[in-house]
Scaffold this active site. Structure first.
Site: not given
Length: 142
Positions: A29, A92, A124
């Site tokens: 992340p 992921i 986003n």
């Protein structure tokens, strides 16, 4: 013709090899945030708070979380250079309605102290395939 890399995406392993241990790791992340506001000596504190929020809302270990903030940048939103922020978060898995909303709220709350209106922040979210995230000389696909 030359052999295609697509036919064998890992030239080091034959088809009978077990997947590389990276295939079982939780993945990356990461958030890259850009703002036209000067965060001053609070910048590191905000990065650490964002890292903790990502960990809390994705369930990913903080040891895999990366956060970068580019402040004092040239950014406009809606044609105005009033305080604003843009961010991209990549992970992921763990990209979902609930976690995205919670992370957006956390980041918005943190930036509100710097005069950035909640309506001038875009984040986003990108769910990354394991093969498209590199780390430690490999991808998370192996």
């Amino acid at each position: 013709p030359a052999p295609s890399l697509a036919a064998n995406n890992n030239m080091d392993n034959d088809e009978t090899s077990a997947p590389h241990p990276f295939c079982n790791l939780p993945g990356d992340p990461s958030m890259i945030l850009t703002t036209n506001v000067d965060l001053g000596d609070k910048k590191m504190e905000i990065m650490k708070a964002i890292s903790k929020a990502i960990t809390e809302h994705t369930g990913k270990p903080e040891s895999y979380v990366a956060v970068s903030i580019n402040d004092k940048a040239d950014v406009i939103f809606g044609g105005s250079d009033a305080p604003t922020a843009l961010a991209c978060m990549y992970s992921i898995g763990a990209i979902a309605l609930e976690s995205n909303g919670a992370i957006t709220k956390s980041v918005t709350d943190l930036l509100g102290d710097f005069g950035i209106d909640e309506k001038r922040i875009y984040i986003n979210f990108f769910d990354m395939p394991r093969a498209n995230v590199g780390w430690s000389r490999r991808t998370f696909a192996g």
